[in-house]
Design an enzyme around this catalytic site. Structure first.
Site, short mmCIF file in Angstrom:
data_model
loop_
_atom_site.label_atom_id
_atom_site.label_comp_id
_atom_site.label_asym_id
_atom_site.label_seq_id
_atom_site.Cartn_x
_atom_site.Cartn_y
_atom_site.Cartn_z
N HIS A 308 0.85 -1.19 0.00
CA HIS A 308 0.00 0.00 0.00
C HIS A 308 0.88 1.24 0.00
CE1 HIS A 308 -3.09 2.92 1.27
NE2 HIS A 308 -3.97 2.02 0.90
N ASP A 366 -7.82 -3.80 -0.59
CA ASP A 366 -8.37 -3.88 -1.94
C ASP A 366 -8.36 -5.31 -2.47
OD1 ASP A 366 -8.78 -1.03 -2.30
OD2 ASP A 366 -6.61 -0.86 -2.34
#
Length: 431
Positions: A308, A366
């Site tokens: 991330h 995600d």
């Protein structure tokens, strides 16, 4: 404003300037440069504003190095495990967890404002059938200002409150209608006897021809997706909402601007990109090949859904989302879905691979949210609208906070101009 007891000295040539330093309750200190141009005649240069605090806020705090995400001081994993979306909405909007009576009143208010004006159905029918649901949402949410005139006066605290409740309540209805329109099915009206997440799933998947029962495991997973995406500090779409709001725009226009920004694949489309990657891999036997490509610096292929930009450790949202993903996959089964088979095996191999462990490239929120939404039956075109639905409360909370801030002013970033200097106009015959 945070207290200041320190200052920084900036020297330009032979001249020095003292700049106040503010210490937050958490996070790095901040140098106040607001008077720098007036005093020194220079601007700072910070493309992407990645080193610039544009506001002070009490809503969300992120420490990417430590993998921390707090809403009003509460860790996101506790909220996602022990709370539910509407309670988190209340927390973000009002700063404290509600009492039982406050939560019941808030839930009743949201539940009874989920219907949209009947004439707004005509907006959906003005779009092509193959329009992306995000395009539809941008248009319909922006058009709400043409229907709800009693909540567009941003100087009235009561109208701001009404607009906040309307946006949170009606966004699931708008997102579900955008989905139904895109697949050619009739709109399904909201039901007051269902929870927020149950209602959204019912509006998306029920049809008039037969009864639809919302599975509680799917409803819980949906609620967690909403909760884990509720707010994420001063990201691109939140900053867009704040910037639009700084001009005095009405709340519906501000949130429509946030939706438009979220549409970008670098922001809200990450879980869609993850599913597309899984489709590209195609089958479990190809996973080693793609993992090897991900390790090759000369290969442009990257594993989407791992690591991330903000979190340099584990994404604190991913642990809870993984639990939901496991529950949903156990319920739905993956035997006949090659994409989900690839996802499950890719997660296993990546978590055992020393390369990914050393670089801390763990599956993020995600990766798991994309798996869950795929298993539920949502097409990838609905992933970002669901993200927008979830993030609405964060946008609204930030919008409200900014309007209540006595320091707020219209946003006006500066630039490093590299174009032509003054020159005279030349007639076309002489060019």
């Amino acid at each position: 404003m945070a207290d200041t007891a320190k200052s920084a000295k900036l020297t330009i040539g032979e001249q020095s300037y003292d700049l106040p330093i503010y210490s937050p309750t958490a996070g790095p200190d901040v140098v106040d440069i607001r008077k720098l141009y007036a005093q020194a005649g220079v601007f700072t240069y910070d493309p992407g504003f990645t080193s610039t605090a544009s506001c002070d806020s009490t809503i969300t705090f992120i420490d990417g190095d430590e993998g921390v995400l707090l809403h009003r001081g509460y860790p996101i994993d506790q909220l996602a495990s022990k709370s539910h979306y509407l309670e988190v909405c209340y927390l973000l909007l009002y700063g404290e967890l509600p009492t039982a009576a406050e939560l019941e009143d808030f839930e009743n208010t949201i539940t009874r404002h989920t219907m949209i004006h009947e004439q707004m159905h005509n907006f959906f029918r003005g779009f092509r059938r193959d329009a992306h649901p995000m395009a539809t949402m941008v248009g319909v949410v922006g058009a709400m200002s043409a229907f709800y005139h009693d909540s567009t006066d941003i100087s009235d605290p009561r109208q701001r409150e009404i607009a906040s409740h309307r946006l949170i309540a009606k966004m699931p209805t708008i997102a579900a209608m955008a989905y139904k329109y895109s697949i050619g099915q009739p709109f399904v009206y909201p039901r007051n006897d269902l929870t927020y997440a149950e209602n959204f799933l019912h509006m998306c998947f029920s049809v008039p021809a037969e009864k639809y029962e919302v599975n509680p495991i799917l409803a819980r997973a949906m609620d967690r997706i909403f909760t884990l995406h509720a707010d994420h500090e001063q990201n691109a779409s939140t900053s867009t909402v704040r910037l639009a709001s700084s001009s005095g725009a009405n709340p519906f226009a501000c949130i429509a601007a946030g939706i438009a920004c979220l549409w970008g694949p670098a922001h809200g489309g990450a879980n869609q990109a993850c599913l597309e990657m899984l489709k590209e891999i195609g089958s479990v036997d190809k996973i080693p090949e793609y993992i090897a490509r991900a390790k090759d610096k000369n290969d442009p292929f990257r594993l989407m859904g791992f690591g991330h930009r903000v979190y340099k450790n584990r994404d604190p949202r991913a642990t809870v989302m993984k639990q939901s993903a496991d529950e949903v996959l156990d319920l739905m089964g993956i035997e006949n879905n090659p994409i989900l088979q690839v996802a499950k095996e890719l997660e296993k191999q990546a978590l055992e691979d020393q390369y990914f462990i050393d670089k801390k490239l763990f599956p993020n929120v995600d990766f798991y949210s994309g798996i869950i939404l795929e298993a539920m039956g949502f097409p990838t075109s609905m992933f970002t609208p669901i993200f927008a639905l979830s993030r609405t409360v964060g946008w609204v909370s930030q919008w409200k906070e900014q309007l209540a801030d006595p320091q707020h002013k219209i946003g006006r970033p500066r630039q490093l101009y590299l174009g032509s200097t003054l020159r005279d106009y030349t007639d076309i015959e002489s060019r």
